[in-house]
Design an enzyme around this catalytic site. Structure first.
Site, PDB file in Angstrom:
ATOM      1  N   HIS A  84     -20.574   1.276 -16.979  1.00  0.00           N
ATOM      2  CA  HIS A  84     -19.792   1.932 -15.916  1.00  0.00           C
ATOM      3  C   HIS A  84     -19.094   3.185 -16.451  1.00  0.00           C
ATOM      4  CE1 HIS A  84     -20.161  -1.105 -12.740  1.00  0.00           C
ATOM      5  NE2 HIS A  84     -20.273  -1.953 -13.738  1.00  0.00           N
ATOM      6  N   LYS A 124      16.696   2.040   7.799  1.00  0.00           N
ATOM      7  CA  LYS A 124      17.086   0.614   7.828  1.00  0.00           C
ATOM      8  C   LYS A 124      16.163  -0.291   7.008  1.00  0.00           C
ATOM      9  CE  LYS A 124      20.005  -0.625  10.601  1.00  0.00           C
ATOM     10  NZ  LYS A 124      21.409  -0.268  10.433  1.00  0.00           N
ATOM     11  N   CYS A 176     -25.144   0.435 -13.284  1.00  0.00           N
ATOM     12  CA  CYS A 176     -25.203  -1.022 -13.407  1.00  0.00           C
ATOM     13  C   CYS A 176     -26.257  -1.613 -12.456  1.00  0.00           C
ATOM     14  CB  CYS A 176     -23.815  -1.614 -13.199  1.00  0.00           C
ATOM     15  SG  CYS A 176     -23.616  -3.171 -14.076  1.00  0.00           S
ATOM     16  N   GLU A 232     -17.934   5.617 -14.918  1.00  0.00           N
ATOM     17  CA  GLU A 232     -16.831   6.068 -14.053  1.00  0.00           C
ATOM     18  C   GLU A 232     -15.476   5.586 -14.559  1.00  0.00           C
ATOM     19  OE1 GLU A 232     -18.996   3.734 -13.360  1.00  0.00           O
ATOM     20  OE2 GLU A 232     -18.186   2.146 -12.071  1.00  0.00           O
ATOM     21  N   SER A 289       0.812  -1.236   0.000  1.00  0.00           N
ATOM     22  CA  SER A 289       0.000   0.000   0.000  1.00  0.00           C
ATOM     23  C   SER A 289       0.837   1.273   0.000  1.00  0.00           C
ATOM     24  CB  SER A 289      -0.951   0.048   1.198  1.00  0.00           C
ATOM     25  OG  SER A 289      -1.718  -1.099   1.265  1.00  0.00           O
ATOM     26  N   LEU A 290       1.984   1.250  -0.684  1.00  0.00           N
ATOM     27  CA  LEU A 290       2.809   2.466  -0.729  1.00  0.00           C
ATOM     28  C   LEU A 290       2.394   3.389  -1.875  1.00  0.00           C
ATOM     29  CD1 LEU A 290       6.429   1.241   0.035  1.00  0.00           C
ATOM     30  CD2 LEU A 290       4.946   2.643   1.466  1.00  0.00           C
TER      31      LEU A 290
HETATM   32  N1  GLN Z   1     -25.130  -7.950 -10.410  1.00  0.00           N
HETATM   33  C1  GLN Z   1     -25.539  -7.286 -11.584  1.00  0.00           C
HETATM   34  C2  GLN Z   1     -25.307  -8.100 -12.833  1.00  0.00           C
HETATM   35  O1  GLN Z   1     -24.518  -9.007 -12.869  1.00  0.00           O
HETATM   36  C3  GLN Z   1     -24.890  -5.924 -11.712  1.00  0.00           C
HETATM   37  C4  GLN Z   1     -23.402  -5.999 -11.858  1.00  0.00           C
HETATM   38  C5  GLN Z   1     -22.736  -4.678 -11.610  1.00  0.00           C
HETATM   39  O2  GLN Z   1     -23.306  -3.793 -10.979  1.00  0.00           O
HETATM   40  N2  GLN Z   1     -21.495  -4.527 -12.069  1.00  0.00           N
HETATM   41  O3  GLN Z   1     -25.928  -7.838 -13.839  1.00  0.00           O
END
Ligand code: GLN
Length: 545
Positions: free
Chosen positions: A517, A191, A383, A519, A17-18
């Site tokens: 997704h 060290k 999702c 993000e 975790s550095l």
């Molecule tokens: N569990 C849900 C699926 O498999 C949503 C997956 C997720 O949110 N990445 O469709």
């Protein structure tokens, strides 16, 4: 691969975790700012084939690339900091390496040889490191884990051999270590770093540079001591001090001269002055925001924020674009199942329900959606969060109480169901419910066509997008008309019109659910439009509160 491509290997010592991933990504970004072309790779010594089947509590978020690889979250840092898209060829694990070696053995490719870690496993690692490279100036390869781990040994041997094969003028070893501060002595201690370097030397690797993580300034005499004992040039002992923001890291490393020393190591010209003004502009907004907006993220892994790394980042990017600081209120969705929802959500200006799997906390997510819909709070469902938003409308607006997902209950009204067939670039992908869990979801970037005049089309400013997926279930389009009558429209679909990708509620200030997704594609310099618009809606809402 071009003859000029140089390899920088990043290892870690003393403790985990550095922030090796961040360090590697920062170095890549600085080198880019000097006009070099970079590529970044991660080698993870654990035995899983990929992190896809690991619990987010073990490993944090699973980062998905455009070409559908499920990878370590460090690849997210790489993409966000360098803007260079990672591919399947940029992420490997011991599980995958052994899978390849065993496949070859079964196929008879080794012509009767006894299969050994050296050379067969190490050769497979070397092939990975050297594959799929064109005209990059630098390839940065980060080795996961800490020097001394049993799993990591073949990797150290492999990178030692790559340096031997290519010559030291094309390879560099950077070791990230920790100088712990001992308050009673009032000193940073060297060290553990010395021991860690000794360990590397045992494997035949002499580091060329140390990145020393420390809480406080490292006195020059300590740097000199480390340099002498670790056999490293003094100017290559680089202080990697704790920063108030990850976006400060490239700036502070560059001030320490890391880029100059890297170029000096390879005996190359630094090309141009490092231009880090884009990082400075970001830091300026982070340090002097015009305001603060509170957004709730309602998920089930909130105890480990690494599990929502990209969401955290994307919200920050959305904030930066609006010159605001986004303060995230992390809420465990299970709490919404037995605590007062109003009380938990009344102090936020927007609600995000992220992706997820399994039953725990699901009804709390549905409660969060209901609150956002009824109170006209900006809502972004990602999702699983999108699936929950559809289930919520079916349950509470349409009135089908049994509406649910077959992921959790077989005897429900299957609003969300298992997807067994779908189109990928003209060919059909197939799964069945008893198949393997690993690598069998709908993974990677898929096109989506947006409906005209939808909020999504307005936000994106176009009508066709490519976003990354990672899911097994899908909203069933046969409910499209019922949903529409209840006020929820499907505003994005796969080009064949068979898969719903986006839902929204037109009679709501900002309510969007996406099956993908977003993000994963947001970057500090290229914030994702959905997050920019969502944070803007939150700011507008906060002004009304
Ligand atoms: N569990 C849900 C699926 O498999 C949503 C997956 C997720 O949110 N990445 O469709």
């Amino acid at each position: 691969m071009s003859e000029k491509t140089k390899f920088i290997f990043i290892t870690g010592g003393v403790v985990s975790s550095l922030g090796k991933g961040l360090a590697s990504a920062s170095l890549a970004s600085i080198l880019q700012s000097r006009g070099f072309k970079v590529r970044m790779r991660k080698l993870d010594p654990y035995l899983n084939v990929d992190p896809g089947t690991m619990s987010p509590y073990q490993h944090g978020e699973v980062y998905v690339t455009d070409d559908g690889a499920e990878t370590d979250l460090d690849l997210g840092h790489y993409e966000r900091f360098s803007g260079v898209a990672c591919h399947k060829t940029d992420s490997i694990t011991t599980g995958k390496i052994y899978q390849r070696v065993i496949d070859k053995e079964r196929h008879g490719d080794y012509l009767g040889a006894t299969i050994q870690v050296i050379p067969h496993v190490t050769n497979e690692i070397k092939d990975f490191i050297l594959s799929d490279i064109t005209d990059e100036d630098f390839v940065l390869c980060e080795i996961g884990g800490t020097v001394g781990d049993i799993e990591g040994q073949p990797y150290l041997e492999a990178i030692r051999q790559v340096a031997y094969d290519l010559g030291r003028e094309r390879a560099m070893f950077i070791h990230v270590t920790l100088l712990p501060y001992i308050p009673t002595a009032g000193e940073l201690k060297t060290k553990p770093t010395q021991h860690s370097v000794k360990k590397l030397q045992e494997y035949g690797i002499q580091p060329d540079m140390l990145l020393c993580r420390a809480q406080t300034e490292i006195p020059q005499n300590e740097k000199r001591k480390i340099a002498l004992f670790c056999n490293i040039r003094e100017e290559n002992v680089i202080a990697a001090l704790d920063c108030d923001s990850i976006y400060q890291v490239p700036i502070s490393y560059s001030h320490e001269g890391i880029d100059l020393q890297v170029c000096k190591h390879f005996g190359i010209d630094c090309r141009q002055e490092a231009d880090l003004s884009k990082w400075e502009r970001i830091m300026d907004v982070i340090r002097h925001p015009e305001g603060i907006v509170r957004i709730a993220v309602v998920g089930k892994y909130v105890q480990l924020l690494e599990a929502y790394k990209s969401i955290n980042e994307a919200l920050t990017h959305g904030g930066i674009a609006n010159k605001y600081k986004v303060k995230i209120k992390w809420i465990d969705s299970e709490r919404l199942e037995h605590e007062d929802v109003n009380e938990l959500l009344s102090d936020v200006s927007a609600i995000l329900v992220p992706g997820g799997f399994g039953q725990r906390g699901t009804d709390g997510k549905i409660a969060a959606v209901k609150y956002a819909r009824e109170h006209k709070i900006p809502f972004l469902g990602i999702c699983y969060g999108m699936q929950m938003s559809v289930i919520e409308t079916m349950q509470n607006v349409v009135g089908i109480k049994n509406a649910y997902t077959t992921e959790l209950r077989a005897d429900c009204e299957p609003v969300v169901g298992l997807m067994t067939e779908w189109d990928r670039e003209g060919s059909t992908e197939r799964r069945n419910k008893d198949g393997d869990l690993g690598g069998t979801m709908r993974l990677g970037a898929y096109p989506c066509v947006l409906s005209e005049n939808s909020l999504a089309a307005k936000v994106y400013g176009c009508n066709k997008i490519f976003e990354r997926h990672r899911h097994r279930y899908e909203v069933n389009l046969k409910y499209e008309d019922v949903l529409k009558k209840a006020g929820m429209v499907v505003s994005g679909k796969s080009p064949d019109g068979l898969l719903p990708e986006i839902v929204e509620i037109p009679d709501h200030p900002w309510f969007i659910g996406v099956q993908f997704h977003p993000e994963l594609k947001s970057k500090p310099f290229d914030p994702h439009p959905l997050f920019v618009s969502f944070v803007k809606a939150a700011i507008d809402k906060s002004r009304l509160l």
